[in-house]
Design an enzyme around this catalytic site. Structure first.
Site, mmCIF file in Angstrom:
data_model
loop_
_atom_site.group_PDB
_atom_site.id
_atom_site.type_symbol
_atom_site.label_atom_id
_atom_site.label_comp_id
_atom_site.label_asym_id
_atom_site.label_seq_id
_atom_site.Cartn_x
_atom_site.Cartn_y
_atom_site.Cartn_z
ATOM 1 N N ARG A 74 1.009 -0.619 0.409
ATOM 2 C CA ARG A 74 0.294 -0.070 -0.120
ATOM 3 C C ARG A 74 0.500 1.161 0.333
ATOM 4 O O ARG A 74 2.068 0.898 0.715
ATOM 5 C CB ARG A 74 -1.009 0.252 1.029
ATOM 6 C CG ARG A 74 -1.297 -0.785 1.270
ATOM 7 C CD ARG A 74 -2.788 -1.086 2.432
ATOM 8 N NE ARG A 74 -3.155 -2.378 3.170
ATOM 9 C CZ ARG A 74 -3.164 -3.264 3.215
ATOM 10 N NH1 ARG A 74 -2.154 -3.705 3.514
ATOM 11 N NH2 ARG A 74 -3.805 -4.687 3.690
ATOM 12 N N LYS B 138 -1.975 -2.535 8.032
ATOM 13 C CA LYS B 138 -2.835 -1.801 8.991
ATOM 14 C C LYS B 138 -3.196 -3.041 9.774
ATOM 15 O O LYS B 138 -2.523 -4.366 9.974
ATOM 16 C CB LYS B 138 -4.592 -2.770 8.286
ATOM 17 C CG LYS B 138 -4.434 -1.726 6.758
ATOM 18 C CD LYS B 138 -6.545 -2.097 6.139
ATOM 19 C CE LYS B 138 -6.452 -1.617 4.950
ATOM 20 N NZ LYS B 138 -7.180 -1.210 4.690
ATOM 21 N N HIS C 220 -2.445 2.486 -5.757
ATOM 22 C CA HIS C 220 -2.761 1.132 -5.495
ATOM 23 C C HIS C 220 -2.814 0.480 -6.982
ATOM 24 O O HIS C 220 -3.148 -1.657 -6.424
ATOM 25 C CB HIS C 220 -4.079 1.573 -5.270
ATOM 26 C CG HIS C 220 -5.151 0.503 -3.524
ATOM 27 N ND1 HIS C 220 -4.110 0.387 -2.833
ATOM 28 C CD2 HIS C 220 -5.558 -0.412 -4.065
ATOM 29 C CE1 HIS C 220 -3.930 -0.038 -2.225
ATOM 30 N NE2 HIS C 220 -5.466 -0.814 -1.963
ATOM 31 N N ARG D 221 0.005 -2.468 -6.626
ATOM 32 C CA ARG D 221 -0.164 -3.087 -5.438
ATOM 33 C C ARG D 221 -1.618 -4.487 -6.412
ATOM 34 O O ARG D 221 -1.369 -5.650 -6.096
ATOM 35 C CB ARG D 221 -1.218 -3.208 -4.277
ATOM 36 C CG ARG D 221 -1.385 -3.639 -3.331
ATOM 37 C CD ARG D 221 -2.009 -3.360 -1.977
ATOM 38 N NE ARG D 221 -2.687 -3.518 -1.151
ATOM 39 C CZ ARG D 221 -2.631 -4.673 -0.539
ATOM 40 N NH1 ARG D 221 -0.985 -4.766 0.280
ATOM 41 N NH2 ARG D 221 -3.447 -5.483 0.916
ATOM 42 N N HIS E 167 -4.032 -9.390 3.512
ATOM 43 C CA HIS E 167 -5.145 -9.773 3.817
ATOM 44 C C HIS E 167 -5.604 -10.045 4.984
ATOM 45 O O HIS E 167 -5.497 -11.470 4.378
ATOM 46 C CB HIS E 167 -5.611 -9.642 2.511
ATOM 47 C CG HIS E 167 -5.639 -8.938 1.219
ATOM 48 N ND1 HIS E 167 -6.112 -9.401 0.107
ATOM 49 C CD2 HIS E 167 -5.694 -7.365 1.673
ATOM 50 C CE1 HIS E 167 -5.961 -8.159 -0.975
ATOM 51 N NE2 HIS E 167 -6.028 -7.508 0.153
ATOM 52 N N TYR F 149 -9.245 -11.183 -6.576
ATOM 53 C CA TYR F 149 -7.788 -11.205 -8.072
ATOM 54 C C TYR F 149 -8.701 -12.189 -8.770
ATOM 55 O O TYR F 149 -7.710 -12.229 -9.579
ATOM 56 C CB TYR F 149 -6.919 -10.669 -7.482
ATOM 57 C CG TYR F 149 -6.120 -9.622 -6.551
ATOM 58 C CD1 TYR F 149 -6.240 -8.552 -7.734
ATOM 59 C CD2 TYR F 149 -6.926 -9.237 -5.518
ATOM 60 C CE1 TYR F 149 -6.298 -7.428 -6.607
ATOM 61 C CE2 TYR F 149 -7.021 -8.181 -4.713
ATOM 62 C CZ TYR F 149 -6.216 -7.232 -5.420
ATOM 63 O OH TYR F 149 -5.534 -5.752 -4.982
#
Length: 300
Positions: free
Chosen positions: A151, A175, A245, A248, A271, A280
């Site tokens: 990110r 995150k 992004h 990514r 994730h 994806y």
């Protein structure tokens, strides 16, 4: 009322329930709501019952209190921000009810992410002149994001001591302050060497721990990276807007296209839920189907 907002954002950041970008968006969303209440002469969050909440959300959706009509995703984020804020007010005994729980979120279609082809990635990377220090830095930023599926905030916050150049592993803080290990390839390591010797050690302030630095010598900002990609788009003539992004997304898609398993890609991206990564696979299937439709003689 504003003090409660500041306290909520501080609590939100302490709990690490989302990214700094989410915290900034929540602050703006709730600040807009407080301004609305003040214009109505309401000074107590307890006085916000169903009718007031409904009127606010209606005006929000119509664009009367924004620069224009907002999207379903923006509306849903605003509703989430207000629900979370009122949940906090109830937990801290500032408020006794949460009127925003009475309203449902609207359906938000999941759009497939924008992805670059491998040739387009190479076109972007080759647009930099590695004889120029600033171009060395810029290519290093872009290739790191693509090579490791980062990110933009992760790349800007990357510390130089989080790179194990012997093992060719980057320890990425994602995150929720969670750390993950991402291997990188030899070409990127050669670029690190060039960047550190030709740019970073020349421009970085002595007390700056970040890998990527601005022309002032401190940590580079996400906005600077966004502007960098805008310049690259103009230079290369690619027929779409480039955003960080997208790199990514391309990292994930290219791995899946070349046989990587979904669980591995999930771990590399950081994730929490596999369902996020599965988006994806749909993109990969669509690309394969399009290729067959265009190339197979029986598809004509």
């Amino acid at each position: 009322m504003w003090k409660q907002l500041d306290n909520f954002i501080a609590y939100f950041n302490t709990k690490r329930t989302g990214s700094s970008a989410t915290a900034d968006a929540y602050y703006r969303d709730i600040a807009r709501f407080i301004n609305y209440l003040e214009e109505k002469g309401i000074t107590d969050f307890n006085d916000v019952y169903k009718r007031i909440a409904m009127d606010y959300l209606s005006e929000l959706r119509s664009g009367k209190i924004t620069r224009g009509k907002i999207s379903n995703s923006t509306y849903s984020r605003n509703l989430s921000a207000l629900r979370s804020f009122y949940r906090y007010l109830m937990e801290t005994h500032v408020c006794t009810h949460n009127s925003f729980l009475l309203f449902k979120k609207v359906h938000v279609d999941k759009h497939l992410p924008d992805v670059l082809t491998f040739d387009q990635i190479e076109q972007i990377l080759n647009s930099f002149d590695l004889n120029k220090p600033i171009d060395i830095r810029n290519r290093c930023i872009i290739e790191t994001i693509y090579a490791c599926g980062m990110r933009i905030s992760e790349a800007c916050n990357l510390l130089i001591d989080k790179i194990d150049r012997k093992e060719k592993i980057i320890y990425v803080i994602g995150k929720g302050n969670k750390e993950r290990m991402v291997p990188y390839y030899n070409r990127l390591d050669e670029l690190f060497e060039l960047y550190i010797s030709k740019y970073r050690n020349t421009y970085a302030n002595s007390n700056c721990p970040n890998l990527f630095v601005s022309t002032r010598g401190d940590k580079i900002s996400p906005r600077s990276v966004q502007l960098l990609l805008e310049d690259v788009q103009k230079k290369t003539g690619l027929p779409f807007n480039l955003h960080p992004h997208m790199l990514r997304h391309s990292f994930a898609t290219h791995l899946l296209d070349n046989g990587a398993d979904l669980r591995t890609v999930q771990e590399l991206l950081g994730h929490e839920n596999l369902s996020t990564t599965q988006l994806y696979t749909h993109l990969t299937y669509d690309r394969l189907k399009k290729t067959v439709d265009e190339a197979h003689p029986h598809s004509k």
